[in-house]
Design a protein around this motif. Structure first.
Motif, PDB file in Angstrom:
ATOM      1  N   PHE A   1       0.882  -1.175   0.000  1.00 21.39           N
ATOM      2  CA  PHE A   1       0.000   0.000   0.000  1.00 21.39           C
ATOM      3  C   PHE A   1       0.918   1.223   0.000  1.00 21.39           C
ATOM      4  N   SER A   2       0.984   1.916  -1.140  1.00 30.58           N
ATOM      5  CA  SER A   2       1.972   3.004  -1.264  1.00 30.58           C
ATOM      6  C   SER A   2       1.286   4.361  -1.432  1.00 30.58           C
ATOM      7  N   ASP A   3       0.164   4.506  -0.773  1.00 28.03           N
ATOM      8  CA  ASP A   3      -0.628   5.717  -0.978  1.00 28.03           C
ATOM      9  C   ASP A   3      -0.722   6.586   0.267  1.00 28.03           C
ATOM     10  N   VAL A   4       0.288   6.491   1.136  1.00 27.94           N
ATOM     11  CA  VAL A   4       0.218   7.314   2.360  1.00 27.94           C
ATOM     12  C   VAL A   4       0.693   8.732   2.035  1.00 27.94           C
ATOM     13  N   GLU A   5      -0.145   9.699   2.318  1.00 25.87           N
ATOM     14  CA  GLU A   5       0.215  11.097   2.094  1.00 25.87           C
ATOM     15  C   GLU A   5       0.992  11.627   3.303  1.00 25.87           C
ATOM     16  N   GLU A   6       1.667  12.763   3.140  1.00 24.27           N
ATOM     17  CA  GLU A   6       2.322  13.380   4.294  1.00 24.27           C
ATOM     18  C   GLU A   6       1.234  13.773   5.290  1.00 24.27           C
ATOM     19  N   ASN A   7       1.501  13.635   6.569  1.00 22.48           N
ATOM     20  CA  ASN A   7       0.498  13.900   7.614  1.00 22.48           C
ATOM     21  C   ASN A   7      -0.767  13.079   7.343  1.00 22.48           C
ATOM     22  N   PRO A   8      -0.651  11.761   7.424  1.00 21.62           N
ATOM     23  CA  PRO A   8      -1.741  10.884   6.977  1.00 21.62           C
ATOM     24  C   PRO A   8      -3.067  11.143   7.704  1.00 21.62           C
ATOM     25  N   SER A   9      -4.137  10.967   6.959  1.00 23.99           N
ATOM     26  CA  SER A   9      -5.458  11.275   7.522  1.00 23.99           C
ATOM     27  C   SER A   9      -6.107  10.024   8.095  1.00 23.99           C
ATOM     28  N   THR A  10      -7.089  10.240   8.940  1.00 23.66           N
ATOM     29  CA  THR A  10      -7.857   9.126   9.500  1.00 23.66           C
ATOM     30  C   THR A  10      -8.566   8.373   8.369  1.00 23.66           C
ATOM     31  N   GLU A  11      -9.005   9.079   7.339  1.00 24.37           N
ATOM     32  CA  GLU A  11      -9.689   8.415   6.212  1.00 24.37           C
ATOM     33  C   GLU A  11      -8.741   7.420   5.542  1.00 24.37           C
ATOM     34  N   THR A  12      -7.503   7.847   5.302  1.00 26.17           N
ATOM     35  CA  THR A  12      -6.531   6.967   4.631  1.00 26.17           C
ATOM     36  C   THR A  12      -6.329   5.683   5.418  1.00 26.17           C
ATOM     37  N   VAL A  13      -6.121   5.798   6.738  1.00 25.12           N
ATOM     38  CA  VAL A  13      -5.794   4.583   7.501  1.00 25.12           C
ATOM     39  C   VAL A  13      -7.019   3.688   7.684  1.00 25.12           C
ATOM     40  N   ILE A  14      -8.188   4.292   7.813  1.00 21.36           N
ATOM     41  CA  ILE A  14      -9.399   3.461   7.990  1.00 21.36           C
ATOM     42  C   ILE A  14      -9.696   2.716   6.680  1.00 21.36           C
ATOM     43  N   ASN A  15      -9.632   3.442   5.563  1.00 21.95           N
ATOM     44  CA  ASN A  15      -9.912   2.780   4.275  1.00 21.95           C
ATOM     45  C   ASN A  15      -8.911   1.671   3.993  1.00 21.95           C
ATOM     46  N   ALA A  16      -7.623   1.942   4.237  1.00 20.37           N
ATOM     47  CA  ALA A  16      -6.601   0.923   3.964  1.00 20.37           C
ATOM     48  C   ALA A  16      -6.773  -0.261   4.908  1.00 20.37           C
ATOM     49  N   GLY A  17      -7.014   0.012   6.183  1.00 23.30           N
ATOM     50  CA  GLY A  17      -7.177  -1.077   7.155  1.00 23.30           C
ATOM     51  C   GLY A  17      -8.317  -1.996   6.765  1.00 23.30           C
ATOM     52  N   ARG A  18      -9.430  -1.391   6.349  1.00 24.38           N
ATOM     53  CA  ARG A  18     -10.596  -2.210   5.949  1.00 24.38           C
ATOM     54  C   ARG A  18     -10.282  -3.009   4.688  1.00 24.38           C
ATOM     55  N   LYS A  19      -9.614  -2.346   3.745  1.00 28.38           N
ATOM     56  CA  LYS A  19      -9.325  -2.997   2.457  1.00 28.38           C
ATOM     57  C   LYS A  19      -8.453  -4.248   2.635  1.00 28.38           C
ATOM     58  N   TYR A  20      -7.437  -4.144   3.510  1.00 25.00           N
ATOM     59  CA  TYR A  20      -6.490  -5.265   3.613  1.00 25.00           C
ATOM     60  C   TYR A  20      -6.868  -6.270   4.707  1.00 25.00           C
ATOM     61  N   ALA A  21      -7.926  -5.978   5.465  1.00 27.37           N
ATOM     62  CA  ALA A  21      -8.269  -6.843   6.598  1.00 27.37           C
ATOM     63  C   ALA A  21      -8.593  -8.269   6.172  1.00 27.37           C
ATOM     64  N   ALA A  22      -9.167  -8.417   4.975  1.00 25.38           N
ATOM     65  CA  ALA A  22      -9.627  -9.756   4.571  1.00 25.38           C
ATOM     66  C   ALA A  22      -8.600 -10.479   3.700  1.00 25.38           C
ATOM     67  N   GLN A  23      -7.348 -10.058   3.750  1.00 26.91           N
ATOM     68  CA  GLN A  23      -6.362 -10.653   2.827  1.00 26.91           C
ATOM     69  C   GLN A  23      -5.344 -11.565   3.525  1.00 26.91           C
ATOM     70  N   ASN A  24      -5.729 -12.112   4.661  1.00 25.80           N
ATOM     71  CA  ASN A  24      -4.844 -13.054   5.378  1.00 25.80           C
ATOM     72  C   ASN A  24      -3.447 -12.517   5.630  1.00 25.80           C
ATOM     73  N   ILE A  25      -3.377 -11.274   5.990  1.00 23.76           N
ATOM     74  CA  ILE A  25      -2.074 -10.659   6.258  1.00 23.76           C
ATOM     75  C   ILE A  25      -1.742 -10.805   7.735  1.00 23.76           C
ATOM     76  N   ASP A  26      -0.467 -11.189   8.023  1.00 22.65           N
ATOM     77  CA  ASP A  26      -0.075 -11.447   9.414  1.00 22.65           C
ATOM     78  C   ASP A  26       0.556 -10.242  10.096  1.00 22.65           C
ATOM     79  N   PHE A  27       1.244  -9.415   9.330  1.00 24.76           N
ATOM     80  CA  PHE A  27       1.919  -8.263   9.968  1.00 24.76           C
ATOM     81  C   PHE A  27       2.115  -7.137   8.963  1.00 24.76           C
ATOM     82  N   VAL A  28       2.429  -5.953   9.517  1.00 24.22           N
ATOM     83  CA  VAL A  28       2.509  -4.736   8.696  1.00 24.22           C
ATOM     84  C   VAL A  28       3.917  -4.152   8.815  1.00 24.22           C
TER      85      VAL A  28
END
Ligand code: NAP
Ligand code: ZN
Length: 361
Positions: A62-89
């Motif tokens: 996920f290479s879309d983090v803007e400077e001073n990241p927003s709550t929208e960015t992290v919530i959308n990314a977290g939801r998007k990747y939650a179902a992809q069997n990822i173990d760590f970040v």
């Protein structure tokens, strides 16, 4: 007193590759979180990829983090990747991608989390394991549990209430080779601010002074390379990173104080880089501290007094003209924040705050 530092820190050249087994111990699939460009240009992404490939760990990016990241960015990314069997970040970059990685790791563990969840201390703070690879030398986010996020609804930046400490920090000064002089100056001043704000914090104790004092001594070694035109060499880059890590360990205990509190409105409204927005308030903050509290720490960092610090800040930071209305807004926001007004180890009244805000270097 307490000292909590759960992050395993490896600080050495090529540590990302030499610690590939530590990454693999965290799971079979990673989410790599970066900003838009720098991680792909300074070698950090390639090193992480090499380390994961070597261990047979798969990954998605996920290479879309803007400077001073927003709550929208992290919530959308977290939801998007939650179902992809990822173990760590794995967060690679400056404070922005590293802070985003922590919040994304939290949302991935709680995919229904919304804005309120990030700011509700009664909610479960558990997150996927996080690894941080810093490529700037200021935030210390690789050793703190803090994730500073932009709140567009409040038109400022506010740290998430949940603490997500990285499991591992892999610190290698070589990634600073591509950083511009301005980035190095701004982020090193951020590290200096963390060190001063920590030792002058109401929460300072013998342990925070231990990490911050050594951080200030290390910072003093690189001070002169910030004023010249010469790019820092390998040893200086290692010291820049080390001072930043020690500064991060210090604020992880004490939190930040007034210069940070004063910076957020300016970053939100004017887009000022974090270290710049914080650094302009540093001389005034030190000036407000009683001499017997500040002089020892000023000397540790290589300054004879507040005048020399002010000259230095004036020289290394490129301060734009800041409209008076912005300074008034900043002043009001902090004046009305009791916790921030009481965050220093010395009393701060409105007059002192006024001087900090309006008498800039
Ligand atoms: P940043 O916002 O992460 O990055 C600033 C710029 O530098 C971006 O354009 C980035 O590019 C670029 N960059 C990063 N590494 C580079 C390199 N090695 N070479 C060339 N360019 C590079 O800057 P930062 O000052 O490190 O982080 C600021 C953020 O951290 C703020 O949101 C601040 O509030 C937060 N912060 C957090 C803590 C904490 O404890 N968690 C403490 C202090 C500050 P890309 O975007 O392409 O990557
Ligand atoms: Zn900072």
């Amino acid at each position: 007193m307490k000292f909590y530092m759960p992050v395993r820190v490896f600080e050495e050249k090529n540590c990302v590759i030499s610690h590939s087994a530590d990454l693999a111990a965290l799971g079979k699939k990673a989410l790599i979180v970066t900003g838009k460009k720098s991680a792909f240009a300074n070698g950090s992404f390639d090193d992480v990829k090499t380390a994961l490939d070597k261990e047979g760990v798969s990954y998605t990016v996920f290479s879309d983090v803007e400077e001073n990241p927003s709550t929208e960015t992290v919530i959308n990314a977290g939801r998007k990747y939650a179902a992809q069997n990822i173990d760590f970040v794995i967060g690679i970059g400056g404070g922005s991608p590293m802070d985003a990685a922590k919040a994304i790791a939290l949302v991935m563990r709680h995919p229904l989390a919304d804005l309120d969840y990030l700011y509700d201390s009664t909610k479960d703070p558990s997150a996927l394991p996080v690894v941080c690879v810093p490529t700037t030398c200021g935030t210390g986010s690789e050793v703190t549990g803090v994730s500073v996020l932009t709140r567009h609804d409040r038109k400022t930046k506010i740290s998430m209430v949940h603490k997500v400490y990285p499991d591992i920090a892999l610190v290698d000064g070589k990634y600073l080779a591509t950083a511009s002089p301005a980035l190095i100056r701004n982020s090193s001043v951020d590290a200096l601010a963390h060190l001063y704000e920590s030792v002058l914090s109401a929460k300072a104790d013998a342990y925070t002074k231990m990490t911050a004092s050594e951080g200030l001594r290390t910072w003093a070694k690189i001070k002169d390379c910030l004023t010249g035109d010469k790019k820092p060499g390998e040893e200086e880059c290692a010291d820049l990173m080390r001072a930043s890590v020690m500064a991060g360990m210090s604020i992880a205990q004490s939190g930040t104080s007034l210069p940070h509190a004063l910076s957020y409105t300016l970053t939100y409204d004017l887009g000022l880089a974090h270290g710049l927005a914080v650094g302009i308030f540093l001389p005034g903050f030190l000036e407000a501290a009683p001499e017997e509290k500040r002089n020892y720490f000023l000397e540790l960092s290589g300054f004879s007094g507040t005048d020399e610090l002010g000259d230095f800040i004036g020289k290394v930071l490129v301060k734009p003209d800041i409209p008076t209305e912005e300074l008034e807004k900043t002043f009001e926001a902090v004046r009305n924040n009791k916790a921030k007004m009481n965050s220093a180890s010395f009393p701060v009244d409105e007059k002192m705050l006024e001087k900090m805000v309006y008498d800039l270097p």
